[in-house]
Scaffold this active site. Structure first.
Site, PDB file in Angstrom:
ATOM      1  N   LYS A  15       0.842  -1.197   0.000  1.00  0.00           N
ATOM      2  CA  LYS A  15       0.000   0.000   0.000  1.00  0.00           C
ATOM      3  C   LYS A  15       0.874   1.242   0.000  1.00  0.00           C
ATOM      4  O   LYS A  15       1.744   1.404   0.861  1.00  0.00           O
ATOM      5  CB  LYS A  15      -0.909   0.014   1.228  1.00  0.00           C
ATOM      6  CG  LYS A  15      -1.824   1.233   1.284  1.00  0.00           C
ATOM      7  CD  LYS A  15      -2.884   1.088   2.344  1.00  0.00           C
ATOM      8  CE  LYS A  15      -3.845   2.270   2.312  1.00  0.00           C
ATOM      9  NZ  LYS A  15      -4.993   2.086   3.202  1.00  0.00           N
ATOM     10  N   ASP A 108     -11.709   4.353  10.981  1.00  0.00           N
ATOM     11  CA  ASP A 108     -12.277   4.180   9.644  1.00  0.00           C
ATOM     12  C   ASP A 108     -12.767   2.743   9.425  1.00  0.00           C
ATOM     13  O   ASP A 108     -12.472   2.121   8.408  1.00  0.00           O
ATOM     14  CB  ASP A 108     -11.232   4.550   8.582  1.00  0.00           C
ATOM     15  CG  ASP A 108     -11.842   4.769   7.203  1.00  0.00           C
ATOM     16  OD1 ASP A 108     -13.062   5.049   7.126  1.00  0.00           O
ATOM     17  OD2 ASP A 108     -11.112   4.642   6.197  1.00  0.00           O
TER      18      ASP A 108
END
Length: 261
Positions: A15, A108
């Site tokens: 990522k 999140d």
């Protein structure tokens, strides 16, 4: 996000981070903390690197991808699978909030950040972002419609109850098979405020019955008591007043009690 294979043939996910303003030293310090977090319901960070503005994280690869790819498509999850996903996710958050050496907020939680292995066991992903971003309120911009607790919208101090709220929304999505954005759009038609989710769901159940909220395919299995118990946990988690929401340890306790009834 990239898929890669290491020299030892281990499959990983790479990522690339954008918007991380920390220097390399601070990034290495925070990423080292995240790498040392090890719990079966948290995605394992294998490594990281930083070169000025270029910062990468290397995670374990999970075969079934994220929950949203199964939950909102034709692939069907039975009640036991949904319960297993709910309990595993709750255990992952419990570790971050209360059991690990380092207290971590996720900020999140949503189906896109819950990954599934080959046995459909859940693992929470991206749990270190709140440590890597200097401004925690910048994470608010990444949240989808429907996942934002009232304290985010009012710019109040953020604590673990934000994750509890997000978890409650995910649980509602698991039970209804409807995305948060669809649920909130429906809610907006009937109420002036979009944060009255508890009132909306409660009234739906009281007036029209559990089947108006629950995915109809789950009702075919008709473990009504278990479904009612899961919905009770859901409604506790999405209370507008964060002080009325349970801790994740209480959530896990309620889920386990519900399974044993």
């Amino acid at each position: 996000m990239y898929k890669g294979v290491l020299d030892d043939e281990k499959v990983v996910v790479v990522k690339r981070l954008n918007g991380v303003l920390q220097g390399d030293v601070e990034f290495w310090a925070e990423a080292s903390v995240i790498r040392n977090i090890n719990q079966r319901h948290l995605v394992k960070l294998w490594g990281f690197c930083a070169d000025n503005q270029h910062k990468l994280l290397v995670y374990e690869y999970l075969e079934n991808g994220s929950l949203d790819k199964i939950l909102f498509l034709d692939a069907e999850l039975g009640l036991e699978q949904r319960y297993k996903i709910a309990l595993g996710t709750a255990n992952g958050l419990l570790y971050l909030h209360e059991e690990g050496l380092e207290w971590v907020l996720h900020c999140d939680i949503k189906p896109q950040n819950i990954l599934l292995d080959d046995q459909l066991e859940p693992k929470v992903a991206d749990f270190g972002m709140s440590k890597l971003f200097t401004d925690i309120y910048g994470i608010k911009d990444m949240q989808g419609r429907g996942y934002m607790a009232l304290e985010w919208m009012m710019n109040l101090k953020i604590d673990a109850k934000v994750d509890v709220y997000n978890y409650g929304i995910v649980l509602l999505e698991l039970l209804s098979r409807k995305s948060a954005s669809i649920l909130i759009s429906t809610l907006a038609k009937e109420y002036n405020e979009c944060n009255q989710l508890v009132q909306y769901v409660t009234e739906k159940i009281q007036i029209e019955g559990l089947e108006e909220v629950i995915n109809p395919r789950l009702l075919c299995e008709y473990e009504k008591k278990k479904l009612e118990g899961l919905m009770k946990v859901n409604l506790l988690c999405v209370q507008e007043d964060r002080n009325a929401r349970p801790t994740m340890s209480k959530v896990v306790e309620l889920l386990l009690d519900n399974d044993h009834e």
